[in-house]
Write a protein that holds these residues in place. Structure first.
Motif, PDB file in Angstrom:
ATOM      1  N   VAL A 121       0.831  -1.209   0.000  1.00  0.00           N
ATOM      2  CA  VAL A 121       0.000   0.000   0.000  1.00  0.00           C
ATOM      3  C   VAL A 121       0.857   1.247   0.000  1.00  0.00           C
ATOM      4  O   VAL A 121       0.616   2.203  -0.753  1.00  0.00           O
ATOM      5  CB  VAL A 121      -0.926   0.022   1.237  1.00  0.00           C
ATOM      6  CG1 VAL A 121      -1.711   1.336   1.300  1.00  0.00           C
ATOM      7  CG2 VAL A 121      -1.883  -1.161   1.217  1.00  0.00           C
ATOM      8  N   ALA A 122       1.892   1.266   0.840  1.00  0.00           N
ATOM      9  CA  ALA A 122       2.640   2.501   1.101  1.00  0.00           C
ATOM     10  C   ALA A 122       3.603   2.897  -0.015  1.00  0.00           C
ATOM     11  O   ALA A 122       3.784   4.094  -0.279  1.00  0.00           O
ATOM     12  CB  ALA A 122       3.404   2.360   2.412  1.00  0.00           C
ATOM     13  N   MET A 123       4.226   1.924  -0.673  1.00  0.00           N
ATOM     14  CA  MET A 123       5.257   2.255  -1.648  1.00  0.00           C
ATOM     15  C   MET A 123       4.756   3.166  -2.777  1.00  0.00           C
ATOM     16  O   MET A 123       5.397   4.184  -3.082  1.00  0.00           O
ATOM     17  CB  MET A 123       5.875   0.975  -2.216  1.00  0.00           C
ATOM     18  CG  MET A 123       7.128   1.207  -3.046  1.00  0.00           C
ATOM     19  SD  MET A 123       8.498   1.939  -2.104  1.00  0.00           S
ATOM     20  CE  MET A 123       8.998   0.558  -1.083  1.00  0.00           C
ATOM     21  N   PRO A 124       3.621   2.857  -3.422  1.00  0.00           N
ATOM     22  CA  PRO A 124       3.137   3.775  -4.464  1.00  0.00           C
ATOM     23  C   PRO A 124       2.794   5.162  -3.910  1.00  0.00           C
ATOM     24  O   PRO A 124       3.026   6.175  -4.576  1.00  0.00           O
ATOM     25  CB  PRO A 124       1.872   3.074  -5.003  1.00  0.00           C
ATOM     26  CG  PRO A 124       2.042   1.657  -4.636  1.00  0.00           C
ATOM     27  CD  PRO A 124       2.764   1.655  -3.328  1.00  0.00           C
ATOM     28  N   LEU A 125       2.239   5.209  -2.696  1.00  0.00           N
ATOM     29  CA  LEU A 125       1.886   6.499  -2.098  1.00  0.00           C
ATOM     30  C   LEU A 125       3.122   7.337  -1.802  1.00  0.00           C
ATOM     31  O   LEU A 125       3.070   8.566  -1.841  1.00  0.00           O
ATOM     32  CB  LEU A 125       1.081   6.282  -0.811  1.00  0.00           C
ATOM     33  CG  LEU A 125      -0.303   5.640  -0.978  1.00  0.00           C
ATOM     34  CD1 LEU A 125      -0.951   5.416   0.384  1.00  0.00           C
ATOM     35  CD2 LEU A 125      -1.213   6.487  -1.855  1.00  0.00           C
ATOM     36  N   CYS A 126       4.240   6.669  -1.517  1.00  0.00           N
ATOM     37  CA  CYS A 126       5.491   7.388  -1.256  1.00  0.00           C
ATOM     38  C   CYS A 126       5.966   8.141  -2.496  1.00  0.00           C
ATOM     39  O   CYS A 126       6.679   9.134  -2.396  1.00  0.00           O
ATOM     40  CB  CYS A 126       6.588   6.420  -0.811  1.00  0.00           C
ATOM     41  SG  CYS A 126       6.402   5.818   0.878  1.00  0.00           S
ATOM     42  N   LEU A 127       5.587   7.656  -3.679  1.00  0.00           N
ATOM     43  CA  LEU A 127       6.017   8.279  -4.932  1.00  0.00           C
ATOM     44  C   LEU A 127       5.079   9.394  -5.381  1.00  0.00           C
ATOM     45  O   LEU A 127       5.320  10.047  -6.390  1.00  0.00           O
ATOM     46  CB  LEU A 127       6.108   7.214  -6.028  1.00  0.00           C
ATOM     47  CG  LEU A 127       7.245   6.205  -5.814  1.00  0.00           C
ATOM     48  CD1 LEU A 127       7.026   4.979  -6.673  1.00  0.00           C
ATOM     49  CD2 LEU A 127       8.577   6.845  -6.130  1.00  0.00           C
ATOM     50  N   SER A 128       4.000   9.599  -4.649  1.00  0.00           N
ATOM     51  CA  SER A 128       3.070  10.682  -4.958  1.00  0.00           C
ATOM     52  C   SER A 128       3.290  11.819  -3.969  1.00  0.00           C
ATOM     53  O   SER A 128       4.225  11.798  -3.183  1.00  0.00           O
ATOM     54  CB  SER A 128       1.622  10.172  -4.876  1.00  0.00           C
ATOM     55  OG  SER A 128       1.307   9.832  -3.544  1.00  0.00           O
TER      56      SER A 128
END
Length: 238
Positions: free
Chosen positions: A149-156
């Motif tokens: 969940v967190a990895m893609p959100l870290c790139l936004s």
């Protein structure tokens, strides 16, 4: 007293999902190679959980008809969510696409955590020790799900604190399921089987629609390594 203890174990198993977010936000520089491996890893985890745990359990608890119905319903549900969400086109900023991906995965994980919570509550009705072991097992693989969940959100452009909150909240459905499993000791196995397959269908849709295409967009060989590792972890945890 036992009810409160098992409920607490379900809560801890769910909240530990946030540990995956803490690990993600601690990575200072997320390169394209790290991204490909991470998204591939998330794909392998979600495919593995669906194929090795959710679907077999659903089949054991019901029959192929119920499992297929739940699987199709889960895929259709995410398809409808995809249609009604503001669609992210390739010409738009990359961070928007990553944010959408993160929210999609969060929804799929939350759906998946509900029947897991029911499993904790239901097994505790058979044996306190069995319920505890189930909670520990689920808690361990929730860390990996938190990373998904967190990895893609870290790139936004999502704030780090918000990433931790969103990721942790996906685990709260675990404690809801735990309460359901304990309060409704002989809950319909057909209902649980359908919902397990529903979660599998939703996760496979997310993997096919978002994770695999994005993981292969820059470094496909790293994505394949991630997929293999994720599937192996899912196999061990299953």
């Amino acid at each position: 007293m036992i009810f409160i203890s098992i409920l607490l174990y379900g809560l801890i198993a769910g909240l530990i999902t946030g540990l995956g977010a803490v690990i993600s936000i601690s990575i200072k520089n997320i390169t394209h190679k790290i991204l490909s491996v991470s998204l591939g890893f998330a794909s392998g985890i979600m495919i593995g959980i669906s194929a090795l745990s959710l679907i077999p359990t659903s089949l054991n608890m019901s029959n192929a008809g119920i499992t297929i119905a739940g699987f199709v319903a889960g895929g259709l549900f995410l398809f409808m969510v995809d249609i009604f969400m503001p669609h992210i086109h390739k010409v738009e900023a990359d961070w928007d696409g990553y944010a959408k991906m993160g929210y999609f995965i969060a929804l799929g994980i939350a759906l998946h955590n509900l029947p897991e919570g029911i499993a904790i509550g239901a097994t505790s009705e058979v044996s306190y020790h069995m319920g505890l072991v189930t909670a520990v097992t689920i808690g361990l693989h929730n860390i990996a799900e938190g990373l998904c969940v967190a990895m893609p959100l870290c790139l936004s452009n999502v704030r780090k604190s918000k990433i931790v909150i969103i990721t942790t909240m996906t685990g709260l459905s675990t404690v809801v399921g735990t309460a359901m499993g304990m309060l409704i000791g002989n809950i319909s196995t057909i209902f649980i089987a359908f919902f397990l397959a529903f979660a599998a269908g939703a996760m496979i849709y997310i993997t096919s629609d978002e994770l695999i295409p994005k993981s292969h967009s820059s470094h496909s060989e790293y994505a394949n390594v991630g997929i293999m590792l994720g599937f192996i972890i899912a196999l061990i945890l299953s």
